[in-house]
Design an enzyme around this catalytic site. Structure first.
Site, PDB file in Angstrom:
ATOM      1  N   ASP A   8       0.886  -1.168   0.000  1.00 50.68           N
ATOM      2  CA  ASP A   8       0.000   0.000   0.000  1.00 50.68           C
ATOM      3  C   ASP A   8       0.922   1.216   0.000  1.00 50.68           C
ATOM      4  O   ASP A   8       1.432   1.613   1.041  1.00 50.68           O
ATOM      5  CB  ASP A   8      -0.901  -0.002   1.236  1.00 50.68           C
ATOM      6  CG  ASP A   8      -1.798   1.222   1.293  1.00 50.68           C
ATOM      7  OD1 ASP A   8      -2.267   1.671   0.229  1.00 50.68           O
ATOM      8  OD2 ASP A   8      -2.022   1.740   2.401  1.00 50.68           O
ATOM      9  N   GLU A  67      -1.262  -1.425  -4.924  1.00 52.89           N
ATOM     10  CA  GLU A  67      -2.477  -0.660  -5.207  1.00 52.89           C
ATOM     11  C   GLU A  67      -2.224   0.314  -6.352  1.00 52.89           C
ATOM     12  O   GLU A  67      -1.172   0.945  -6.421  1.00 52.89           O
ATOM     13  CB  GLU A  67      -2.903   0.105  -3.951  1.00 52.89           C
ATOM     14  CG  GLU A  67      -4.248   0.779  -4.083  1.00 52.89           C
ATOM     15  CD  GLU A  67      -4.688   1.415  -2.781  1.00 52.89           C
ATOM     16  OE1 GLU A  67      -5.373   0.728  -2.010  1.00 52.89           O
ATOM     17  OE2 GLU A  67      -4.319   2.573  -2.535  1.00 52.89           O
ATOM     18  N   ASP A 139      -2.357   0.876   7.348  1.00 55.01           N
ATOM     19  CA  ASP A 139      -1.624   0.746   6.085  1.00 55.01           C
ATOM     20  C   ASP A 139      -1.159  -0.691   5.851  1.00 55.01           C
ATOM     21  O   ASP A 139      -1.163  -1.176   4.721  1.00 55.01           O
ATOM     22  CB  ASP A 139      -0.438   1.718   6.056  1.00 55.01           C
ATOM     23  CG  ASP A 139      -0.903   3.165   6.075  1.00 55.01           C
ATOM     24  OD1 ASP A 139      -1.517   3.603   5.083  1.00 55.01           O
ATOM     25  OD2 ASP A 139      -0.671   3.851   7.082  1.00 55.01           O
TER      26      ASP A 139
END
Length: 173
Positions: A8, A67, A139
């Site tokens: 992430d 991502e 996160d």
């Protein structure tokens, strides 16, 4: 068996999560955050690259899932996010890892069941799916959710391929 590293990305905090997939079973291997406390962007990017490279060396993943960039309201933030993604991807490519990208909505849809899920819902489902004692940091939970999404997508792709092959064999008989 596959080991998947989920990332992430962020210019200040980059979450990572590592899981092992054996068939449909997922096992938690590790997670955390790479925190960049320096102010200048080039130094932060260097720390992200070094951190991701170290994680790859430690866990020896087979796949790298990250991502995708989403359109942020602040163009400067979106550019910094893109640069953070870039150095993380370069760290993976430099170690010959195949890179897969997933949209945030797809990750939330896969893990929680709705593309508009809150971070707390993602944390809860990651904890449940991986049988963790406590919710991971936000996160890190997002990174684990990205890795879980990769497992789900590849599992479904394999099942579809097997189904098509079975259908083709049936037609050939």
């Amino acid at each position: 068996m596959s080991i998947i590293l989920g990332i992430d990305p962020g210019s200040r905090i980059t979450g990572y999560g590592v899981i092992r997939q054996v068939g449909r079973q997922l096992t938690y291997l590790g997670s955390g955050c790479i925190r960049t406390k320096v102010d200048d962007l080039p130094s932060r990017l260097k720390l992200i690259y070094a951190g991701v490279s170290e994680i790859i060396t430690q866990f020896q993943p087979d796949f790298f899932a990250i991502e995708q960039v989403f359109m942020a309201k602040n163009a400067d933030s979106a550019l910094k996010l893109g640069q953070a993604r870039g150095v993380a991807i370069v760290a993976a490519v430099n170690q010959d890892l195949p890179v897969f990208e997933y949209a945030a909505r797809q990750v939330k849809q896969t893990v929680v069941g709705t593309g508009g899920a809150a971070k707390s819902q993602v944390q809860h489902m990651v904890r449940t799916l991986l049988k963790l004692q406590a919710n991971p940091q936000a996160d890190a939970a997002d990174a684990l959710a990205i890795a879980i999404t990769h497992c789900h997508v590849t599992q479904n792709s394999m099942q579809m391929s097997e189904s098509r092959l079975s259908l083709a064999r049936g037609r050939l008989r």
